[in-house]
Every structure is written in structure tokens, then in C-alpha cells.
Design an enzyme around this catalytic site. Structure first.
Site, mmCIF file in Angstrom:
data_model
loop_
_atom_site.group_PDB
_atom_site.id
_atom_site.type_symbol
_atom_site.label_atom_id
_atom_site.label_comp_id
_atom_site.label_asym_id
_atom_site.label_seq_id
_atom_site.Cartn_x
_atom_site.Cartn_y
_atom_site.Cartn_z
ATOM 1 N N ILE A 124 0.738 -1.189 -0.122
ATOM 2 C CA ILE A 124 -0.023 0.165 0.023
ATOM 3 C C ILE A 124 0.939 1.290 0.051
ATOM 4 O O ILE A 124 1.974 1.282 0.848
ATOM 5 C CB ILE A 124 -1.010 -0.009 1.200
ATOM 6 C CG1 ILE A 124 -2.039 1.168 1.033
ATOM 7 C CG2 ILE A 124 -0.078 -0.095 2.458
ATOM 8 C CD1 ILE A 124 -3.148 1.132 1.904
ATOM 9 N N GLN A 242 -6.543 -1.794 12.998
ATOM 10 C CA GLN A 242 -5.858 -3.151 12.846
ATOM 11 C C GLN A 242 -4.574 -2.969 12.643
ATOM 12 O O GLN A 242 -3.697 -4.002 13.071
ATOM 13 C CB GLN A 242 -6.762 -3.971 11.755
ATOM 14 C CG GLN A 242 -5.948 -5.438 11.695
ATOM 15 C CD GLN A 242 -7.114 -6.530 11.017
ATOM 16 O OE1 GLN A 242 -8.043 -6.925 11.762
ATOM 17 N NE2 GLN A 242 -6.847 -7.044 9.909
ATOM 18 N N GLU A 243 -4.197 -2.182 11.898
ATOM 19 C CA GLU A 243 -2.647 -1.990 11.371
ATOM 20 C C GLU A 243 -1.784 -1.727 12.731
ATOM 21 O O GLU A 243 -0.896 -2.155 12.887
ATOM 22 C CB GLU A 243 -2.476 -0.734 10.390
ATOM 23 C CG GLU A 243 -1.144 -0.381 10.280
ATOM 24 C CD GLU A 243 -0.744 0.734 9.084
ATOM 25 O OE1 GLU A 243 0.252 1.046 8.911
ATOM 26 O OE2 GLU A 243 -1.894 1.188 8.730
ATOM 27 N N ARG A 269 26.705 -14.598 32.315
ATOM 28 C CA ARG A 269 27.903 -13.589 32.081
ATOM 29 C C ARG A 269 28.508 -13.246 33.546
ATOM 30 O O ARG A 269 27.644 -12.747 34.162
ATOM 31 C CB ARG A 269 27.417 -12.474 31.475
ATOM 32 C CG ARG A 269 28.525 -11.563 30.985
ATOM 33 C CD ARG A 269 29.662 -11.822 30.242
ATOM 34 N NE ARG A 269 30.551 -10.660 29.759
ATOM 35 C CZ ARG A 269 31.553 -10.876 29.175
ATOM 36 N NH1 ARG A 269 32.177 -11.941 28.666
ATOM 37 N NH2 ARG A 269 32.356 -9.874 28.990
ATOM 38 N N LEU A 338 22.876 -4.145 28.752
ATOM 39 C CA LEU A 338 22.999 -5.218 29.788
ATOM 40 C C LEU A 338 24.055 -6.381 29.070
ATOM 41 O O LEU A 338 24.617 -6.976 29.875
ATOM 42 C CB LEU A 338 22.059 -5.691 30.175
ATOM 43 C CG LEU A 338 21.094 -4.918 31.205
ATOM 44 C CD1 LEU A 338 19.801 -5.695 31.780
ATOM 45 C CD2 LEU A 338 21.943 -4.458 32.322
ATOM 46 N N GLU A 368 4.053 10.421 18.081
ATOM 47 C CA GLU A 368 3.165 11.841 18.591
ATOM 48 C C GLU A 368 1.887 11.994 17.993
ATOM 49 O O GLU A 368 0.915 12.411 18.559
ATOM 50 C CB GLU A 368 4.369 12.842 17.727
ATOM 51 C CG GLU A 368 5.707 12.966 18.264
ATOM 52 C CD GLU A 368 6.553 11.923 18.275
ATOM 53 O OE1 GLU A 368 7.557 11.712 18.957
ATOM 54 O OE2 GLU A 368 6.414 11.121 17.226
#
Length: 380
Positions: A124, A242-243, A269, A338, A368
């Protein structure tokens, strides 16, 4: 907390998705990243597995089930696999509703079988070099030439732009109409004057082809008008929830997965003679992210259920989109930190997730814009 929104059928579908990813996607993904595009064979394979056209009626080759939870399962599994390049969500959840909800019977029979079997890949085209979220700024225009539209203009940042066989183009058909003078025209591969520019070089999602599109006196047949003439604005607003839900679902799934792999990493780690997980700061970081993910997951699952029932409004979809994607961005940044220097290495999943996920707060409506929608609903 155990999730309660899925049935045995959804769980079986999740297994199908995982099997497909393990066989048809993961072994090829590194090559697709280098190529900047996925293979058409992967789309065909997705069609054979019933992963395309989930909500398309069975008579056109689809799954015939409008339950959004199946789409949520796909979004979650593709996110966990790090396979953003094969944009099934765009095809199924964003473009699919335009074709099933607006197409004429003739258009459905022409396009939907290929849509479902993977032979017809879709895109689209809304965004332009000078117009992103502002639909009134669209310059691409189409003139009525009697038996066809004469389409001129350009689009950019179009996902699936290189592979697409069918592109829904938002174009101005009534110049003085502003946002309410726009229509949806379907441009098909091979139409004279339809050209693709470069496959854009992005910082992430490199295997997802994103292109510039150009329309130079493209003769679009009148039978390729999708929906109502000058009705694009309403059509677009109808399908945006839905998007945004699809993006939100991927956002929380990414955050949860990053938290999962980082939790295991800090256990293994060592620094200063002991595992990172023994440091209070690390435990606090993990605790904060786990809590944020748990709270967000609860809200997202409620939104998924509401949307499956047709009860989710645009405001709550906007809340879900901005909150989940901003959480994804924060978690990706903290998890990379991390991991230390290893987090900056592309061989580590956290590095790719950091760059792949950065677009989430931008496409589908920026954070925004989401806040503006929510604010207007509350304050007028």
C-alpha cells in the site's frame, strides 16, 4: 501470568507457524538480509501452509476466519524468530481488509486467489517524499480520462515495494477536496509508466524490501478503483486500528523476547568474579522491565480480544501502539546495554532487535500522532 485468550486451535496454529519459520525462513534469513529482499518462494510456501489470507473467505482460497487472534499468533512468532523481512502482517492485516471489505465481486475473483496462495504480493502506497502522516499533503494525483485514470506522482518508504505485484495507491482524484478528495487506485505489476526506484538502505529490517515508487502517466483502468470515489480518507481511517494493533502486538512480543534472552545472559555472564545477575542494579533493571512487560501484556491481550470481537476503538488502538512500541524501544536499549560490548555485535540477537525494532514507533502512525489522537478524544 498465564495468558487466557487463546484456544487449542490457536495453539495448533502457533505450532504451524513455528514449523514454517524453522523450515522456510530461519535457514535463509541471513542470505535475505544480505540480498535486501526475501524470496518469492517463501511467499509461496506461506500460502501453501495457510498463513496468507487468514480472514479471506474460503471461496477465494482464504482461511475464512476473521479472528484477529490468529494474526496475533503470527506476529508474535515472527517477532520471536527475528523475521521481520517476510511481511505477512502487512499483507494479511493491513492490505487484506481493503480487498475483502472494498473490492467488487469481480475484483475479489481477480485478486484474492493469488493473494492467498502467495503468487500475488501486495503493498500500500501512502507516504510521499513531502507527505507522511498528513494525508492532505498528498501530491500524487489521477485525472479522469473516461475509461481510465491517468496517474502521476511518487511514493516512498513503501514496504514490499520491490516484490509487490499489486499496489494500492492513495491518489488525489478531486484536487479541491483535500483529504476528502482522495481515492484508492490499484496499480498492477507491468502497467506502463509504473516504475520502481531503488531498494532503500535501512538501518534495520534489511531483508524487507522498502522502495520508492514512481507513476508516470500510468493508465489505471476504471475497474481498478477500490472502494468509493473520493472515499480513501474514510477507508484508511477504518482500517488503521488493525494496522496499529499488529504493530503493537509485535512490540510487546519483541520486548518480552528481549527480556527473556537478556535474563539468561546476565545469569551466565560474569563480572568481578560473579554472575551479573548477582548485582543489585542488574536485578532492578530486570525487575523493572519484567513488570512493564507484564502490565503491557495484560492491556494488549485485552485489546486483542476486543478487536477480535469488533469492539476496539481507534483511541485504544492508538494507546496500544504507542505504549507497546515505546516500551519495545526502551527494553531493546536497556537489554543491549546489559549485554555490554557483545550487544553491539550483529551476531547477537539483541543487536538486530535494536535496529529492526526502531521503526516501530514511526510507521503506522508515529508516537506523536498516536498521542494527538488520544488527546483529541479526551480534550476535543
Amino acid at each position: 501470568m498465564k495468558r487466557q485468550i487463546f484456544t487449542a486451535e490457536h495453539d495448533a496454529f502457533r505450532d504451524t507457524a513455528r514449523t514454517f519459520l524453522a523450515k522456510e525462513v530461519v535457514p535463509h534469513y541471513e542470505q535475505w538480509e544480505k540480498d535486501g529482499i526475501v524470496s518469492r518462494e517463501a511467499w509461496r510456501a506461506a500460502g501453501k501452509q495457510g498463513l496468507l489470507g487468514l480472514a479471506v473467505p474460503e471461496e477465494y482460497g482464504g482461511g475464512g476466519d476473521t479472528d484477529f487472534r490468529y494474526s496475533a499468533v503470527l506476529a508474535e512468532e515472527f517477532t520471536r524468530a527475528g523475521a521481520a523481512g517476510l511481511a505477512l502482517g502487512l499483507h494479511n492485516d493491513i492490505i487484506g481488509p481493503y480487498l475483502t471489505g472494498l473490492a467488487t465481486e469481480e475484483q475479489k475473483r481477480r485478486w484474492l486467489p493469488g493473494f492467498c496462495d502467495g503468487s500475488l504480493i501486495t503493498a500500500i502506497a501512502m507516504t510521499e517524499p513531502g507527505a507522511g502522516s498528513d494525508l492532505q499533503g498528498i501530491a500524487t494525483h489521477a485525472e479522469d480520462q473516461g475509461d481510465h485514470w491517468l496517474l502521476n506522482g511518487s511514493k516512498t518508504f513503501i514496504s514490499n515495494g520491490i516484490l509487490a505485484d499489486l499496489v494500492i495507491v492513495v491518489a488525489k482524484t478531486t484536487p479541491e477536496g483535500g483529504a476528502h478528495g482522495l481515492s484508492l487506485l490499484v496499480v498492477e505489476r507491468g502497467m506502463e509508466g509504473f516504475e520502481r526506484g531503488r531498494n532503500l538502505d535501512k538501518i534495520g529490517q534489511k531483508s524487507q524490501d522498502t522502495a520508492e515508487l514512481f507513476f508516470n502517466d500510468v493508465r489505471v483502468p476504471k475497474e481498478n478503483l477500490l472502494g468509493e470515489l473520493n472515499g480513501a480518507f474514510v477507508h484508511l481511517m477504518t482500517n488503521l486500528a488493525q494496522e496499529r494493533m499488529g504493530i503493537a502486538v509485535a512490540g510487546i512480543a519483541a520486548a518480552e523476547y528481549l527480556l527473556e534472552i537478556t535474563t539468561e545472559y546476565v545469569k551466565e555472564r560474569e563480572a568481578f568474579g560473579r554472575p551479573l545477575s548477582k548485582l543489585q542494579h542488574i536485578r532492578f533493571e530486570i525487575a523493572e522491565m519484567a513488570t512493564e512487560c507484564a502490565v503491557t501484556r495484560t492491556f494488549l491481550d485485552r485489546c486483542i480480544v476486543d478487536h477480535s470481537k469488533g469492539e476496539l476503538d481507534a483511541v485504544h488502538a492508538s494507546m496500544a501502539k504507542w505504549w507497546a512500541t515505546e516500551l519495545q524501544k526502551r527494553v531493546a536499549d536497556r537489554c543491549l546495554q546489559l549485554h555490554g560490548g557483545y550487544g553491539y555485535m550483529t551476531e547477537y540477537r539483541v543487536a538486530r532487535a535494536f535496529t529492526d525494532g526502531r521503526i516501530q514507533t514511526i510507521y503506522g502512525g508515529t508516537t506523536e500522532i498516536m498521542k494527538e489522537i488520544i488527546g483529541r478524544s479526551l480534550l476535543g
